[in-house]
Design a protein around this motif. Sequence first.
Motif, PDB file in Angstrom:
ATOM      1  N   LEU A  91      -4.753  45.556  20.470  1.00  0.00           N
ATOM      2  CA  LEU A  91      -4.415  45.503  19.042  1.00  0.00           C
ATOM      3  C   LEU A  91      -3.156  44.655  18.861  1.00  0.00           C
ATOM      4  CD1 LEU A  91      -4.875  49.208  17.908  1.00  0.00           C
ATOM      5  CD2 LEU A  91      -6.501  47.339  17.765  1.00  0.00           C
ATOM      6  N   VAL A  92      -3.077  43.975  17.735  1.00  0.00           N
ATOM      7  CA  VAL A  92      -1.881  43.189  17.428  1.00  0.00           C
ATOM      8  C   VAL A  92      -1.051  43.988  16.420  1.00  0.00           C
ATOM      9  CG1 VAL A  92      -1.010  41.020  16.509  1.00  0.00           C
ATOM     10  CG2 VAL A  92      -3.129  41.053  17.829  1.00  0.00           C
ATOM     11  N   ASN A  93       0.118  44.434  16.869  1.00  0.00           N
ATOM     12  CA  ASN A  93       0.963  45.291  16.031  1.00  0.00           C
ATOM     13  C   ASN A  93       1.308  44.689  14.689  1.00  0.00           C
ATOM     14  OD1 ASN A  93       1.207  47.554  17.560  1.00  0.00           O
ATOM     15  ND2 ASN A  93       2.973  46.806  18.711  1.00  0.00           N
ATOM     16  N   GLU A  94       1.463  43.361  14.670  1.00  0.00           N
ATOM     17  CA  GLU A  94       1.935  42.698  13.454  1.00  0.00           C
ATOM     18  C   GLU A  94       0.835  42.548  12.409  1.00  0.00           C
ATOM     19  OE1 GLU A  94       2.532  41.780  16.499  1.00  0.00           O
ATOM     20  OE2 GLU A  94       4.716  41.645  16.724  1.00  0.00           O
TER      21      GLU A  94
ATOM     22  N   HIS B 204      -4.820  33.971  14.137  1.00  0.00           N
ATOM     23  CA  HIS B 204      -4.813  33.825  15.591  1.00  0.00           C
ATOM     24  C   HIS B 204      -3.441  33.381  16.089  1.00  0.00           C
ATOM     25  CE1 HIS B 204      -9.474  33.512  15.895  1.00  0.00           C
ATOM     26  NE2 HIS B 204      -9.049  34.605  15.306  1.00  0.00           N
ATOM     27  N   THR B 205      -2.717  32.630  15.251  1.00  0.00           N
ATOM     28  CA  THR B 205      -1.341  32.260  15.612  1.00  0.00           C
ATOM     29  C   THR B 205      -0.473  33.516  15.701  1.00  0.00           C
ATOM     30  OG1 THR B 205      -1.533  30.077  14.589  1.00  0.00           O
ATOM     31  CG2 THR B 205       0.674  30.953  14.842  1.00  0.00           C
ATOM     32  N   ILE B 206      -0.614  34.397  14.709  1.00  0.00           N
ATOM     33  CA  ILE B 206       0.140  35.654  14.725  1.00  0.00           C
ATOM     34  C   ILE B 206      -0.251  36.485  15.946  1.00  0.00           C
ATOM     35  CG2 ILE B 206       0.530  37.841  13.513  1.00  0.00           C
ATOM     36  CD1 ILE B 206      -0.003  36.259  10.886  1.00  0.00           C
ATOM     37  N   SER B 207      -1.560  36.535  16.239  1.00  0.00           N
ATOM     38  CA  SER B 207      -2.034  37.335  17.375  1.00  0.00           C
ATOM     39  C   SER B 207      -1.503  36.778  18.692  1.00  0.00           C
ATOM     40  CB  SER B 207      -3.564  37.346  17.424  1.00  0.00           C
ATOM     41  OG  SER B 207      -4.082  37.749  16.180  1.00  0.00           O
ATOM     42  N   ALA B 208      -1.511  35.441  18.813  1.00  0.00           N
ATOM     43  CA  ALA B 208      -1.063  34.812  20.054  1.00  0.00           C
ATOM     44  C   ALA B 208       0.395  35.152  20.337  1.00  0.00           C
ATOM     45  CB  ALA B 208      -1.244  33.295  19.979  1.00  0.00           C
ATOM     46  N   GLY B 209       1.200  35.219  19.272  1.00  0.00           N
ATOM     47  CA  GLY B 209       2.602  35.544  19.474  1.00  0.00           C
ATOM     48  C   GLY B 209       2.852  37.041  19.548  1.00  0.00           C
ATOM     49  N   GLY B 210       2.088  37.805  18.779  1.00  0.00           N
ATOM     50  CA  GLY B 210       2.316  39.252  18.701  1.00  0.00           C
ATOM     51  C   GLY B 210       1.852  39.979  19.942  1.00  0.00           C
ATOM     52  N   ASN B 211       0.683  39.634  20.449  1.00  0.00           N
ATOM     53  CA  ASN B 211       0.128  40.296  21.626  1.00  0.00           C
ATOM     54  C   ASN B 211      -0.774  39.309  22.365  1.00  0.00           C
ATOM     55  OD1 ASN B 211      -1.034  41.919  23.536  1.00  0.00           O
ATOM     56  ND2 ASN B 211      -1.780  43.477  22.111  1.00  0.00           N
TER      57      ASN B 211
END
Lengths: 254, 337
Positions: A91-94, B204-211
């Motif tokens: 899961l992506v927290n953000e 996907h940019t947010i996902s790549a950086g977030g997790n």
Amino acid sequence: MAAFALEVSGVAKRFGALTALRDVNLHVSRGEVLGLLGDNGAGKSTLVKVICGFHRLDSGQILVDGEPVSLRGVDHARSLGIDTVYQDLALVNELSVYHNMFLNREHRMGPLLNNRLMRRLAESHLHAMGVDIPDVTIEAAKLSGGQRQAIAVARSVYSDARILLLDEPLAAMGAKEATIILDLVADLKARGDVAIVIIAHNYAQALQVCDRINILQQGTITFDRPASETSVTELTDLMVAAYRTRRRDETGRA
Amino acid sequence: MSVAGTVPKPGGAALARRAWAAFVRRREASVLVVAIGLVVYFQAASPLFLTSDNLRNIAQATAPTAIVAVGIVFLLVSGEIDVSVGMVAALAPYLMHYAIDFYGVPAVPAILLALLIAAAVGLVNGLITTRLKVPSFVTTLGMFYLLYGVLLTTSRAYPVAVPEPVKGDLQTWLGAGDWASLCWCLLVVAVFHVVLTRTRWGLHTISAGGNPLGATEAGIRVSRVKVGNFMLVSVFGAFAGLMEAFRINSIDPNIGGGTRITFTAIAAAVIGGTALAGGSGTVIGALLGMFVLAMLQNGFNLIGVSANPFFLIQGIAILVSMIANQYLSRLRRTGRS
């Protein structure tokens, strides 16, 4: 005899000097739930990550519906109907709950995300599962461990997967949430068109929901029997015996 | 933020409180407050501040770097950084000049060629970082010096005139016009705000950086996303450099002041609420952050404060906004707002 939904044949995987999987053979049919047990470090998660396309296998073969497949990546495996609930949940927290539920499977209108549709679907899926999350627009960071696990499971279950891999789906769950997941697995089994592999630590839960039990030890399957023909006691004894033997070998060598 | 347990009263008070809570939840909130405060303060201190001449000054100082800051936001959100972008900005006008004056390439293809080479620089940055696992700070630091060497060697460190074929409408539209750079900047900000918040690429940019691991497990090609964002920053850097050259009507190796564009763009992104650790950031915030920095510089000039303490203020602004961000994101996470 009809082909298995998923068959793993002679699969090996090494990470440098470490051999994670030696010679793994397993199979699972549609409508069947296979429980995969084993010690920490036995290679369960590696096996799942090989089947779902995350790791490339070094040798051996994976067959989907009897056809050998050479998985190029997670995307490719997903396109073949293989979907995974990872131990770390991925899961992506953000991101919001509903964006997480549709991560890399987003609904779109032209180039833009169709957030309204994804929000509605996420709400209805979670409601159908009986998961209580008041607002799907909140960030995943704000969820409890059990809620996160429920989201991760819901994501895969509602992906139209035909082969579902669940890596310790009950680890962070309270009794109520574990029941939700176990019921969900039972429903999928009843539908009869999904093949399910569950990695579990809790033998009682595994026996309750699985049709067949495999034990993975030191990179290979050492036990394969229908769940009705074994028991918590036998499984525990097997694990402990393996541990004793290994310890005796090691102390003997020293 | 309402105190837990208070019953929401019907009417204005509850509405105001809800609006306030929604406002605080926006990452851009703090920097917007600061920006408005600065406008009010400087206008009170100097009646020249809100004149059209001065606003044009601010716009021209802001716009090119704000465009770079948009790219920096994408790259920071995806979990990487680029310190070479300022040198791409300095090199791009020379590339155009070489193509036109040495190889007889027409104006528009020459500009496109400069942007294309910038994209290639971003590609190399991205591949070294993702394939060879060199931290992006180091990769782009190396690239910074490499490009600096290329720039000084090929130009012999002399400024040159803007080539004749690009003069006229092209130069006006691409930076020399009074409000040209601001228009480009607002267009880029509007489009890429939507890209970051409403498209797969943004998600996907947010996902790549977030997790990064989780994103990979979900089948997202994290390396590809990062490489794409490296290329985006470089192209924006080249565009900003070309606009500066057109505006000052000269191609100068000091465009971007070496590290100035890079650091100002990163500062704008950070002040605007983008986390260096990846996973969160806003394009609008970066624009506001850039305005805050430009207003500070311009306003201090107007009210007669020397340029030297400006850096002191900029440093404090970065530190204060980072501390505020930490505090606000903790508030958000605990779910109080």
